[in-house]
Structures are given as structure tokens and as C-alpha cells.
Design a protein around this motif. Sequence first.
Motif, PDB file in Angstrom:
ATOM      1  N   THR A  92      -8.538  -8.672  11.793  1.00 39.85           N
ATOM      2  CA  THR A  92      -9.259  -9.075  10.586  1.00 39.85           C
ATOM      3  C   THR A  92      -9.991  -7.885   9.988  1.00 39.85           C
ATOM      4  OG1 THR A  92      -9.502 -11.317  11.476  1.00 39.85           O
ATOM      5  CG2 THR A  92     -10.967 -10.695   9.656  1.00 39.85           C
ATOM      6  N   ASP A  93     -10.653  -7.108  10.826  1.00 38.51           N
ATOM      7  CA  ASP A  93     -11.329  -5.896  10.336  1.00 38.51           C
ATOM      8  C   ASP A  93     -10.334  -4.974   9.632  1.00 38.51           C
ATOM      9  OD1 ASP A  93     -13.693  -6.835  11.467  1.00 38.51           O
ATOM     10  OD2 ASP A  93     -13.568  -5.518  13.227  1.00 38.51           O
ATOM     11  N   HIS A  94      -9.185  -4.780  10.255  1.00 41.91           N
ATOM     12  CA  HIS A  94      -8.159  -3.901   9.677  1.00 41.91           C
ATOM     13  C   HIS A  94      -7.657  -4.455   8.339  1.00 41.91           C
ATOM     14  CE1 HIS A  94      -4.829  -1.035   9.562  1.00 41.91           C
ATOM     15  NE2 HIS A  94      -4.093  -2.066   9.173  1.00 41.91           N
ATOM     16  N   ALA A  95      -7.375  -5.748   8.300  1.00 42.58           N
ATOM     17  CA  ALA A  95      -6.854  -6.360   7.075  1.00 42.58           C
ATOM     18  C   ALA A  95      -7.876  -6.311   5.949  1.00 42.58           C
ATOM     19  CB  ALA A  95      -6.413  -7.796   7.348  1.00 42.58           C
ATOM     20  N   LEU A  96      -9.146  -6.489   6.268  1.00 39.94           N
ATOM     21  CA  LEU A  96     -10.169  -6.395   5.230  1.00 39.94           C
ATOM     22  C   LEU A  96     -10.275  -4.972   4.688  1.00 39.94           C
ATOM     23  CD1 LEU A  96     -12.935  -8.727   6.665  1.00 39.94           C
ATOM     24  CD2 LEU A  96     -11.766  -8.989   4.460  1.00 39.94           C
ATOM     25  N   LEU A 123      -1.088  -3.633  12.498  1.00 39.69           N
ATOM     26  CA  LEU A 123      -2.062  -4.456  13.221  1.00 39.69           C
ATOM     27  C   LEU A 123      -2.058  -4.108  14.707  1.00 39.69           C
ATOM     28  CD1 LEU A 123      -1.505  -7.900  11.467  1.00 39.69           C
ATOM     29  CD2 LEU A 123      -3.396  -6.290  11.124  1.00 39.69           C
ATOM     30  N   ALA A 124      -0.884  -3.883  15.245  1.00 37.00           N
ATOM     31  CA  ALA A 124      -0.794  -3.483  16.662  1.00 37.00           C
ATOM     32  C   ALA A 124      -1.504  -2.150  16.866  1.00 37.00           C
ATOM     33  CB  ALA A 124       0.667  -3.401  17.095  1.00 37.00           C
ATOM     34  N   LEU A 160     -12.655  -9.749  -1.930  1.00 40.26           N
ATOM     35  CA  LEU A 160     -12.027  -9.953  -3.233  1.00 40.26           C
ATOM     36  C   LEU A 160     -10.601  -9.413  -3.232  1.00 40.26           C
ATOM     37  CD1 LEU A 160     -15.031  -9.051  -5.556  1.00 40.26           C
ATOM     38  CD2 LEU A 160     -14.300 -11.310  -4.747  1.00 40.26           C
ATOM     39  N   ARG A 161     -10.396  -8.259  -2.626  1.00 43.60           N
ATOM     40  CA  ARG A 161      -9.041  -7.693  -2.532  1.00 43.60           C
ATOM     41  C   ARG A 161      -8.132  -8.605  -1.719  1.00 43.60           C
ATOM     42  NH1 ARG A 161     -11.538  -2.673  -1.647  1.00 43.60           N
ATOM     43  NH2 ARG A 161     -11.366  -3.028   0.575  1.00 43.60           N
ATOM     44  N   MET A 162      -8.632  -9.049  -0.561  1.00 46.28           N
ATOM     45  CA  MET A 162      -7.798  -9.849   0.320  1.00 46.28           C
ATOM     46  C   MET A 162      -7.422 -11.181  -0.310  1.00 46.28           C
ATOM     47  SD  MET A 162      -8.403 -11.184   4.200  1.00 46.28           S
ATOM     48  CE  MET A 162      -7.842  -9.682   4.963  1.00 46.28           C
ATOM     49  N   PHE A 163      -8.398 -11.849  -0.887  1.00 49.90           N
ATOM     50  CA  PHE A 163      -8.141 -13.205  -1.378  1.00 49.90           C
ATOM     51  C   PHE A 163      -7.649 -13.246  -2.814  1.00 49.90           C
ATOM     52  CE2 PHE A 163     -11.194 -13.922   2.121  1.00 49.90           C
ATOM     53  CZ  PHE A 163     -10.307 -14.560   2.960  1.00 49.90           C
TER      54      PHE A 163
END
Length: 181
Positions: free
Chosen positions: A18-22, A33-34, A102-105
Motif C-alpha cells: 500500500t505504501d508503494h502504491a500510494l 510490489l515484490a 487523489l492520484r490513486m483513486f
Amino acid sequence: MGRRPQPEIRQRLLDACTDHALQHGLPDRLGPLAEATGTSTRMLIYHFETRDRLLREILGQARRRQLDTFTDLLRVRPDEPYLTTLRHAWAGMTGPEGRPYLRMFGRLHDSAGEPLWPGFRRGATTDWLAPLEQGMRTLGRPELATVVLAVIRGLLMDLDATGDAERTDRAFDAFLATLRA
């Protein structure tokens, strides 16, 4: 004899994903992700079964974080006029703390996001009505919560499309001035 589930490892992986994706956005592949979690794609699949399930769980966790953060920004503060609270909330939502959400969603707000998170657009709207109604109630105008939400969402879409924070900030300040009048 198979391994027993280890929820603490799974949660640690989910937190790191989640930290990485944000920070970087949702990847198309599991490799980033790995790498971000210091594990293998095989271990991610072991803990989350499929790529799409992992992505849905990342989105779910990020959404809970966003709800906590943005709801706190929008909450009524007894020592502060609510229009001041809204101005601070806008700054928090569009600033460094809020921008990753905002970027993610942002991409889930269009119909392309429906397969990954069915019903997201509805929830992403209705989640903010209650805190805005409470805040606007302090001004004697709870019925304006939908209008305030529409302006915020519209300006966030504008900001996302143009990157013009100065102009959208001025527009939000002009909107707050109309509410004061």
C-alpha cells in the motif's frame, strides 16, 4: 503438511504494498510490489491468491487511510469556524499528504475502475456527505453539503487534469467567499 497462515506477515506485506502504491501508483505487474516488500511474486500470490485480489486489498487499505485522513480534515472543530476548516481541509487534500490518495483513486472515478472496485464511485461520493453535513450544520446550512462536495470534487478533477494548483486554490477560496456572503 502445509504452512499455517501467518496474518502478521500478510499484513506487513499489505502495508508495504500500500505504501508503494500510494507513492508510485498501482503497478501493472507484481514485480514492483515484490521488490518493494523484499519478497517474491510467488510469496505475494501465496498470501493474496491473485494479483487482482492483492490490488483490491491495497485499494481497500489505502481507502481506509484516506477516509481516516480526510474525515479528520473535515471534522468540526469547536474553536474554528467551519469555513476555515474547509480551507484547511482543501490544503490537506491537495497538499503532499492528500495527493497520493487523489492520484490513486482518480482513475477509479471513471468507469474503467469499476471492474477492480465495483461501486467505488458511489462510495467515494457518499462517504464525505456526513462529515460535510455536520460541518455545514454549524453554519445552519446542512443542505449545502452536496454543493460543497460537488465543488470540491470538481476542483479536484480540474487539479488532476491541469495541475494548476494556484488557479484551483483561488477558485476554492472564491467558493468559500460565496458561502460566507
